[in-house]
Design an enzyme around this catalytic site. Structure first.
Site, short mmCIF file in Angstrom:
data_model
loop_
_atom_site.label_atom_id
_atom_site.label_comp_id
_atom_site.label_asym_id
_atom_site.label_seq_id
_atom_site.Cartn_x
_atom_site.Cartn_y
_atom_site.Cartn_z
N ARG A 30 0.83 -1.20 0.00
CA ARG A 30 0.00 0.00 0.00
C ARG A 30 0.86 1.25 0.00
NH1 ARG A 30 -5.18 -1.40 0.10
NH2 ARG A 30 -5.67 -3.30 1.25
N ASP A 31 0.42 2.24 -0.79
CA ASP A 31 1.11 3.53 -0.82
C ASP A 31 0.95 4.20 0.54
OD1 ASP A 31 2.02 5.61 -3.34
OD2 ASP A 31 1.56 6.50 -1.39
N HIS A 101 7.67 1.67 -10.63
CA HIS A 101 6.50 1.18 -9.91
C HIS A 101 5.24 1.51 -10.67
CE1 HIS A 101 7.76 5.12 -8.42
NE2 HIS A 101 6.48 5.41 -8.30
N MET A 102 4.28 0.60 -10.56
CA MET A 102 2.97 0.81 -11.15
C MET A 102 2.03 1.17 -10.00
SD MET A 102 0.63 -2.04 -13.06
CE MET A 102 1.37 -1.96 -14.68
N HIS A 103 1.35 2.32 -10.13
CA HIS A 103 0.32 2.69 -9.15
C HIS A 103 -0.99 2.03 -9.56
CE1 HIS A 103 2.38 6.36 -7.36
NE2 HIS A 103 3.05 6.25 -8.49
P1 AMP Z 1 5.99 8.42 -7.91
O1 AMP Z 1 5.70 9.89 -7.84
O2 AMP Z 1 5.32 7.76 -9.07
O3 AMP Z 1 7.49 8.15 -7.86
O4 AMP Z 1 5.33 7.78 -6.63
C1 AMP Z 1 6.03 7.42 -5.49
C2 AMP Z 1 5.02 6.94 -4.49
O5 AMP Z 1 5.69 6.22 -3.46
C3 AMP Z 1 4.23 8.06 -3.81
O6 AMP Z 1 2.83 7.86 -4.06
C4 AMP Z 1 4.57 7.89 -2.33
O7 AMP Z 1 3.48 8.16 -1.48
C5 AMP Z 1 5.00 6.43 -2.26
N1 AMP Z 1 5.92 6.09 -1.18
C6 AMP Z 1 7.08 6.72 -0.85
N2 AMP Z 1 7.66 6.11 0.20
C7 AMP Z 1 6.86 5.07 0.53
C8 AMP Z 1 6.92 4.06 1.54
N3 AMP Z 1 7.92 4.00 2.43
N4 AMP Z 1 5.91 3.16 1.59
C9 AMP Z 1 4.88 3.22 0.72
N5 AMP Z 1 4.78 4.14 -0.26
C10 AMP Z 1 5.74 5.05 -0.35
#
Ligand code: AMP
Length: 118
Positions: A30-31, A101-103
Site C-alpha cells: 500500500r502507498d 513502480h505501477m500505481h
Molecule cells: P511516484 O511519484 O510515481 O514516484 O510515486 C512514489 C510513491 O511512493 C508516492 O505515491 C509515495 O506516497 C510512495 N511512497 C514513498 N515512500 C513510501 C513508503 N515508504 N511506503 C509506501 N509508499 C511510499
C-alpha cells in the site's frame, strides 16, 4: 549500477510496509500517502530505475505487474467499477522514487487522466 531506493528495503522487509503480495519477480504494497481509497504500488524486485530503463529481458517481470494489478483489483473489490494504472517516468512524469513502480488506484472516480497544465 543504479542506486537503491527505499523500495529495495521494502522488498527485503528491512522497513515496514503493508505488503499485499510478493513473489520471485514483483512486490506489491500500500502507498504510504494514498491518493484514493485503494492505492497500491506494484514494483519489480529487480531495481529498474525508470520506465526508460526497461530491457527485453524484463518482459516477463513487466507482464507480471499487470497480472498482479488485476488480481489485487479483484481483491480490493474494484475490478468491476474500474481503476487506473499509472507509471510515472522521470522529471516531467513527476516520478519521485527511482525504482519503477505501477500505481493501482481506485475505489472512487479517478477524474480526468491528466491536468491540461501542471
Ligand atoms: P511516484 O511519484 O510515481 O514516484 O510515486 C512514489 C510513491 O511512493 C508516492 O505515491 C509515495 O506516497 C510512495 N511512497 C514513498 N515512500 C513510501 C513508503 N515508504 N511506503 C509506501 N509508499 C511510499
Amino acid at each position: 549500477m543504479a542506486e537503491e531506493t527505499i523500495f529495495s528495503k521494502i522488498i527485503r522487509k528491512e522497513i515496514p510496509a503493508e505488503i499485499l503480495y510478493q513473489d520471485d519477480l514483483v512486490t506489491a504494497f500500500r502507498d504510504i500517502n494514498p491518493a484514493a481509497p485503494s492505492h497500491i504500488l506494484i514494483i519489480p524486485n529487480k531495481l529498474i530505475p525508470t520506465a526508460a530503463d526497461v530491457e527485453s529481458e524484463d518482459e516477463v517481470t513487466l507482464g507480471r505487474l499487470f497480472i498482479v494489478a488485476r488480481k489485487l483489483a479483484e481483491q480490493e473489490g474494484i475490478a468491476e467499477s474500474g481503476y487506473r494504472l499509472i507509471v510515472n517516468c522521470k522529471q516531467d512524469g513527476r516520478q519521485e522514487v527511482y525504482h519503477l513502480h505501477m500505481h493501482l488506484l481506485g475505489g472512487r472516480d479517478m477524474g480526468f487522466m491528466v491536468n491540461r497544465k501542471p
